[in-house]
Design an enzyme around this catalytic site. Sequence first.
Site, short mmCIF file in Angstrom:
data_model
loop_
_atom_site.label_atom_id
_atom_site.label_comp_id
_atom_site.label_asym_id
_atom_site.label_seq_id
_atom_site.Cartn_x
_atom_site.Cartn_y
_atom_site.Cartn_z
CG HIS A 123 -1.90 0.97 1.39
ND1 HIS A 123 -1.66 2.28 1.73
CD2 HIS A 123 -3.25 0.89 1.22
CE1 HIS A 123 -2.80 2.95 1.78
NE2 HIS A 123 -3.78 2.13 1.46
CG ASP A 195 0.65 -1.78 6.85
OD1 ASP A 195 -0.34 -1.90 7.58
OD2 ASP A 195 0.63 -1.22 5.74
CD GLN A 198 -6.67 -4.29 4.71
OE1 GLN A 198 -7.62 -4.96 5.11
NE2 GLN A 198 -6.83 -3.12 4.13
CE LYS A 221 -7.21 0.32 6.22
NZ LYS A 221 -8.03 0.55 5.04
CB CYS A 368 -3.51 2.95 -1.79
SG CYS A 368 -4.73 4.19 -1.38
#
Length: 407
Positions: A123, A195, A198, A221, A368
Amino acid sequence: MKETIDGHARSVRSQIPLLTRELCGRPLVFLDNASTTPKPRSVIDAVVNYYERSTANVHRGVHSLGEEATRLFDDARREVAALIGASPGEVVLVRGTTEAINFVANGLELGPEDEVVFPASEHHANWIPWRVHGKPVPVPIDEDGVPRWETIEKLITSKTKLVSIGHVSNVTGAIAPVEEVVRIAKARGVPVLLDAAQSLSHLPLDVAKLGVDFLAASSHKAFGPSGVGILWSRKEFLAKCPLYQVGGGMISLNNDIDVGGFVPRDAPFKFEAGTPAIEATIGFGAAVKWMRAIGMDAIRQHDLAMSKYLFEGLSDIPGVRILAKKLPYEQRIALATFVVDAPAMTQESVARALCDMFGVCVSAGFHCTHVLHARAHLPGTVRASPHVYNTTEEIDVLLEGVREIAS
Ligand code: PLP
């Protein structure tokens, strides 16, 4: 399979008010959780309760409301820390994953020759900071956007200052081999950033087991409000990490005698200058409580069964190309990105038609990830990202829509 999916879904979906609405005369089918998740009643109530009963600033007020607000706010940080197996003092509250990664990029004080290794499929939040800070070294990806992890070892050199990986790809849903990456990076003394935008709401997470040095994630999220997220790191890094913004709330002592002399509070507070996103943070705490009540293992079980149902269903439709279709279910979350071969239709118009004709919300475009789409030679894709409250009936509506559009 249906029983596993629908059993989990039924027990939680009644707690999410958004799911009762209609769209274009059809029941809403929300399959855009990778963009943002709908909010459970308990999260909405936590935010409203703060407004209606406990509005006050935190860590400042000496009155009862200030104390109440501070307690709710501090509880939320504790709740989020517990979700990832961390101590609250190591969790810095930021605006979201993007700010958390920028925080690390700034904190590492990278020079133009300092290299950061990360998959080219990432991303933009985990791409662009490395264009601005340090030197980007992208890990090659295949035509479906899956990193060629076997190449990472060679890319880590004496110039590498960080390896930064997405735990779960927001395009393919692929789960990164974190332990293996950590092993390789650590053997060279290179820290690893994860990261978790998600993964926070999909997978059980434990920072100690993962062995990473930084973890970035967003509340919105993970069933919480937008405007808040976390950067987790160890105390040692936080103690020496430079301040990137300063102001009220983060100061322990300021005097007018010694120009430039001020004493910041300890981490995490020294990084949280100004009034924080109080209600969003309280809502984030409620969201984490909500997920933990369902159980992260139960969420994962739903996810595995849902992946199978979704991928098998989409694979049966002629004219649909699914990215990273061959990845085993254990190596992905329930997220499918695909291209519908429909004459004269862009993927954005496919998504629009799914909404207008079937009440289905999905994402479309580049998500993205311009580089990933360039490597896959695709001018855009459609992404369906279910979560623990989605049923097989809802996936059937998506499949019916895609089938009709593709034909
Ligand atoms: N990383 C990944 C993998 C994402 O999917 C996203 C958002 O879609 C981000 C980072 C950025 O998150 P935020 O916009 O909440 O900062």
